[in-house]
Design a protein around this motif. Structure first.
Motif, PDB file in Angstrom:
ATOM      1  N   HIS A   1      -9.132  -1.631  -2.225  1.00 50.61           N
ATOM      2  CA  HIS A   1      -9.595  -2.506  -3.302  1.00 50.61           C
ATOM      3  C   HIS A   1     -10.367  -3.694  -2.730  1.00 50.61           C
ATOM      4  O   HIS A   1      -9.832  -4.442  -1.915  1.00 50.61           O
ATOM      5  CB  HIS A   1      -8.415  -3.021  -4.130  1.00 50.61           C
TER       6      HIS A   1
ATOM      7  N   ALA B   1      -7.540 -11.771  -5.980  1.00 48.22           N
ATOM      8  CA  ALA B   1      -6.821 -11.193  -7.115  1.00 48.22           C
ATOM      9  C   ALA B   1      -6.183 -12.299  -7.955  1.00 48.22           C
ATOM     10  O   ALA B   1      -6.230 -12.270  -9.188  1.00 48.22           O
ATOM     11  CB  ALA B   1      -5.759 -10.208  -6.628  1.00 48.22           C
ATOM     12  N   VAL B   2      -5.615 -13.284  -7.277  1.00 48.74           N
ATOM     13  CA  VAL B   2      -5.003 -14.415  -7.974  1.00 48.74           C
ATOM     14  C   VAL B   2      -6.050 -15.174  -8.795  1.00 48.74           C
ATOM     15  O   VAL B   2      -5.791 -15.675  -9.883  1.00 48.74           O
ATOM     16  CB  VAL B   2      -4.326 -15.361  -6.937  1.00 48.74           C
TER      17      VAL B   2
ATOM     18  N   GLU C   1      -5.621 -10.804  -1.593  1.00 50.24           N
ATOM     19  CA  GLU C   1      -4.651 -11.380  -2.546  1.00 50.24           C
ATOM     20  C   GLU C   1      -5.213 -12.588  -3.299  1.00 50.24           C
ATOM     21  O   GLU C   1      -5.022 -12.722  -4.503  1.00 50.24           O
ATOM     22  CB  GLU C   1      -3.399 -11.848  -1.798  1.00 50.24           C
TER      23      GLU C   1
ATOM     24  N   PHE D   1     -12.135  -6.215  -9.409  1.00 53.04           N
ATOM     25  CA  PHE D   1     -12.013  -5.416  -8.197  1.00 53.04           C
ATOM     26  C   PHE D   1     -12.638  -4.043  -8.399  1.00 53.04           C
ATOM     27  O   PHE D   1     -12.839  -3.587  -9.525  1.00 53.04           O
ATOM     28  CB  PHE D   1     -10.542  -5.248  -7.817  1.00 53.04           C
ATOM     29  N   LYS D   2     -12.942  -3.410  -7.272  1.00 51.39           N
ATOM     30  CA  LYS D   2     -13.401  -2.031  -7.309  1.00 51.39           C
ATOM     31  C   LYS D   2     -12.634  -1.294  -6.218  1.00 51.39           C
ATOM     32  O   LYS D   2     -12.458  -1.818  -5.111  1.00 51.39           O
ATOM     33  CB  LYS D   2     -14.918  -1.999  -7.044  1.00 51.39           C
ATOM     34  N   TYR D   3     -12.151  -0.099  -6.541  1.00 50.55           N
ATOM     35  CA  TYR D   3     -11.500   0.712  -5.516  1.00 50.55           C
ATOM     36  C   TYR D   3     -12.570   1.533  -4.807  1.00 50.55           C
ATOM     37  O   TYR D   3     -13.216   2.383  -5.411  1.00 50.55           O
ATOM     38  CB  TYR D   3     -10.433   1.633  -6.115  1.00 50.55           C
TER      39      TYR D   3
ATOM     40  N   TYR E   1      -6.786  -2.572   5.642  1.00 53.34           N
ATOM     41  CA  TYR E   1      -7.275  -2.694   4.265  1.00 53.34           C
ATOM     42  C   TYR E   1      -7.666  -4.148   4.002  1.00 53.34           C
ATOM     43  O   TYR E   1      -7.119  -5.058   4.620  1.00 53.34           O
ATOM     44  CB  TYR E   1      -6.239  -2.181   3.255  1.00 53.34           C
TER      45      TYR E   1
ATOM     46  N   PRO F   1       0.817  -1.221   0.000  1.00 52.81           N
ATOM     47  CA  PRO F   1       0.000   0.000   0.000  1.00 52.81           C
ATOM     48  C   PRO F   1       0.856   1.280   0.000  1.00 52.81           C
ATOM     49  O   PRO F   1       0.466   2.279  -0.598  1.00 52.81           O
ATOM     50  CB  PRO F   1      -0.809  -0.093   1.302  1.00 52.81           C
TER      51      PRO F   1
ATOM     52  N   THR G   1      -2.235  -1.439   7.411  1.00 49.75           N
ATOM     53  CA  THR G   1      -1.462  -0.562   6.549  1.00 49.75           C
ATOM     54  C   THR G   1      -0.243  -0.063   7.319  1.00 49.75           C
ATOM     55  O   THR G   1      -0.383   0.490   8.407  1.00 49.75           O
ATOM     56  CB  THR G   1      -2.304   0.648   6.122  1.00 49.75           C
TER      57      THR G   1
ATOM     58  N   VAL H   1      -0.979  -9.364  -8.449  1.00 47.94           N
ATOM     59  CA  VAL H   1      -0.754 -10.314  -7.369  1.00 47.94           C
ATOM     60  C   VAL H   1      -0.492 -11.686  -7.978  1.00 47.94           C
ATOM     61  O   VAL H   1      -1.254 -12.143  -8.830  1.00 47.94           O
ATOM     62  CB  VAL H   1      -1.972 -10.396  -6.429  1.00 47.94           C
TER      63      VAL H   1
ATOM     64  N   PRO I   1      -6.670   6.592  -7.692  1.00 47.55           N
ATOM     65  CA  PRO I   1      -6.618   5.135  -7.599  1.00 47.55           C
ATOM     66  C   PRO I   1      -7.619   4.521  -8.577  1.00 47.55           C
ATOM     67  O   PRO I   1      -8.740   4.998  -8.697  1.00 47.55           O
ATOM     68  CB  PRO I   1      -7.061   4.856  -6.159  1.00 47.55           C
ATOM     69  N   SER I   2      -7.194   3.498  -9.307  1.00 48.26           N
ATOM     70  CA  SER I   2      -8.115   2.870 -10.257  1.00 48.26           C
ATOM     71  C   SER I   2      -8.682   1.596  -9.647  1.00 48.26           C
ATOM     72  O   SER I   2      -8.257   1.156  -8.596  1.00 48.26           O
ATOM     73  CB  SER I   2      -7.388   2.566 -11.556  1.00 48.26           C
ATOM     74  N   ASP I   3      -9.649   1.002 -10.349  1.00 49.61           N
ATOM     75  CA  ASP I   3     -10.280  -0.214  -9.834  1.00 49.61           C
ATOM     76  C   ASP I   3      -9.355  -1.424  -9.903  1.00 49.61           C
ATOM     77  O   ASP I   3      -9.541  -2.395  -9.200  1.00 49.61           O
ATOM     78  CB  ASP I   3     -11.579  -0.498 -10.598  1.00 49.61           C
ATOM     79  N   ASN I   4      -8.358  -1.354 -10.780  1.00 46.45           N
ATOM     80  CA  ASN I   4      -7.424  -2.474 -10.871  1.00 46.45           C
ATOM     81  C   ASN I   4      -6.447  -2.431  -9.706  1.00 46.45           C
ATOM     82  O   ASN I   4      -6.021  -1.366  -9.283  1.00 46.45           O
ATOM     83  CB  ASN I   4      -6.635  -2.409 -12.177  1.00 46.45           C
ATOM     84  N   VAL I   5      -6.111  -3.598  -9.180  1.00 51.80           N
ATOM     85  CA  VAL I   5      -5.090  -3.670  -8.149  1.00 51.80           C
ATOM     86  C   VAL I   5      -3.775  -3.245  -8.806  1.00 51.80           C
ATOM     87  O   VAL I   5      -3.392  -3.818  -9.827  1.00 51.80           O
ATOM     88  CB  VAL I   5      -4.999  -5.102  -7.584  1.00 51.80           C
ATOM     89  N   PRO I   6      -3.087  -2.209  -8.257  1.00 49.22           N
ATOM     90  CA  PRO I   6      -1.956  -1.611  -8.959  1.00 49.22           C
ATOM     91  C   PRO I   6      -0.845  -2.586  -9.335  1.00 49.22           C
ATOM     92  O   PRO I   6      -0.381  -2.577 -10.457  1.00 49.22           O
ATOM     93  CB  PRO I   6      -1.433  -0.577  -7.962  1.00 49.22           C
TER      94      PRO I   6
END
Lengths: 90, 404
Positions: free
Chosen positions: B308, B293-294, B290, B299-301, B286, A49, B112, A71, A63-68
């Motif tokens: 996320h 995501a894998v 993970e 996702f949405k921020y 947060y 983060p 965090t 992973v 910040p966008s919706d994609n995880v930066p």
């Protein structure tokens, strides 16, 4: 503030991250590869983060919706024998 | 082949397991911690009603119920990868692979980090680590320490440390940089504290009500903030002091604290050195997502939910068929909300497996219960939680509409 370490595993400082991000106008992935931030033993579990925030600040992005940073497995530190399937082969 | 693997034995995972077992699903719950209950284990605070919330007892109730239903629960198991193969999932762990028709990810939240010069010294820990050491392992984290970061979570844990006989010198802000950002600005911190004051445990109400809700009063309060801080549970809370560095050779020996302007900038020559033997860093939570995501989840921020989050429906399904989420992975809220979300997820999984229409009514009730629990929550981590939840729901509907 020069000696503020952000990535503890690879000992990457805040200053290094900011400078690199500015100098090369980095994507998250490029910043990671250039500095090794997030590439140590913990796999970025602590600094992810924080590295994201440095990038957002330098690039002035929202910040966008994609995880930066993508992973990728394994998401936990595991032994090589476990990764190689030694347990399943028993 | 298992019907479902539940990753995480906290309030969400355990309550989901209970519903799955009630519907006779072949269920496996795994958790990487040696004890069951997740972050419930650390919680101990007084509600505005005066009642104490004892997380260890709450965890035991869930574990007892799950065990009464003969649930297979295993500890010390870390999941490092989940893959979808044809119509089922392969869950990779440090104890081999498991296959299941459904997966529920209930991995909770992570803390965090707020980098501070000297934070790699032994004796520096996250506030959550201090909570686990104190309330779960019954280990004293130190004799005298400083807490960096003023928020609802750190205030609650500061009190728990105090109850455990640990001396807290003070709570201060992190010094300002691009990472600490608004956690280091006294105005922003004050605004957040006064917004949550009406929902927070009793001592916090007294703390927050001093500043009412008017921005003018808040600004004035920051400007005129008392030099000795404002005391809560005998702990001085400073909004006009920030940590400059943590000092020591082999371990934490002291911290350097400076006065800051209402904007959070250091006032030159105001530094003081305070001898402490530990430091807790509280940067907030947060969603730990993970594995979602894998799995290729969308996702949405959503700032209101803590960052996320995997896009999901009110019934806790993701857009990946057979993959469910519940608890703090869906947004930072209280353990009670996580528990009620787990019930929803468990019923959703049971419905997918059994096609039993009688589950529909139970599911509706359970979803309603999540909202009621949210309304009654004592600790609200973000004031606009509802707006955040709506955004995720809308995102889910968009994805499923495009699919059809």
């Amino acid at each position: 503030m020069k000696n503020t370490i952000v990535c503890r595993c690879e000992e990457v400082t805040l200053e290094q991250l900011e400078q690199t991000a500015k100098q090369f106008n980095c994507s998250p992935r490029e910043l990671k590869l250039r500095t090794r931030a997030g590439m140590g033993f913990c796999g970025g579990r602590t600094c992810r983060p924080a590295v994201d925030k440095v990038l957002l600040n330098v690039t002035d992005l929202r910040p966008s919706d994609n995880v930066p940073l993508k992973v990728q497995p394994p998401v936990r530190p595991i032994s090589l024998s476990s990764l190689g399937g030694a347990i399943d082969d028993k | 082949m298992l019907d479902v693997i539940i990753i995480g034995a906290g309030p969400a995972g355990l309550s989901a397991a209970i519903e799955c077992r009630k519907n006779d699903l072949n269920t496996l719950v795994v958790d990487e911690f040696p004890k069951l209950g997740g972050r419930l284990l650390g919680q101990l605070h007084q509600e505005p009603t005066g009642e104490w919330w004892n997380g260890i007892e709450e965890a035991k109730k869930l574990v007892d119920e799950a065990q009464r239903l003969n649930t297979d629960i295993r500890t010390g198991i870390s999941v490092h990868h989940v893959a979808k193969v044809d119509d089922h999932f392969v869950v990779h762990t440090n104890d081999g692979k498991f296959e299941a028709t459904n997966v529920l990810i209930a991995t909770g939240a992570a803390e965090t980090a707020v980098p501070v010069p000297g934070w790699t010294l032994p004796g520096v820990m996250s506030i959550g680590a201090a909570q686990v050491m104190t309330n779960v392992h019954r280990v004293k984290v130190g004799e005298r320490g400083v807490i960096v970061g003023v928020n609802v979570l750190s205030a609650a844990i500061a009190h728990e440390l105090k109850l455990g006989g640990v001396d807290i010198h003070s709570m201060v802000l992190p010094s300002k940089n691009v990472i600490s950002a608004d956690q280091a600005e006294p105005y922003a911190v004050m605004e957040r504290l006064s917004r949550i004051a009406h929902l927070a445990p009793s001592a916090f109400i007294r703390f927050g009500s001093k500043f009412a809700k008017s921005p003018i009063v808040q600004k004035l309060a920051v400007k005129l903030y008392p030099k000795n801080g404002i005391t809560m549970f005998d702990i001085p809370i400073h909004l006009r002091k920030a940590i400059v560095s943590i000092n020591g050779t082999e371990q934490v020996e002291s911290v350097t604290i400076a006065k800051v302007t209402p904007e959070g900038d250091i006032i030159p020559n105001s530094e003081e050195v305070v001898n402490v033997d530990f430091v807790c860093i509280a940067g907030g939570l947060y969603p730990l997502a993970e594995l979602a995501a894998v799995m290729g989840c969308e996702f949405k921020y959503v700032e209101e939910l803590g960052g996320h989050v995997p896009v999901h429906s009110e019934a806790m399904e993701t857009a990946v068929d057979g993959l469910f989420v519940a608890g703090n992975i869906t947004g930072i809220e209280s353990a009670k909300v996580a528990r009620s979300q787990g019930t929803v997820a468990g019923l959703s999984i049971a419905k997918r497996m059994t096609n039993d229409v009688s589950l529909d009514r139970q599911l509706d009730r359970a979803m309603q219960n999540v909202k009621t629990t949210r309304d009654n929550a004592t600790i609200q981590f973000h004031p606009h939680i509802y707006r955040g939840r709506e955004r995720v729901k809308a995102a889910y509907n968009r994805i499923t509409e495009t699919k059809e």
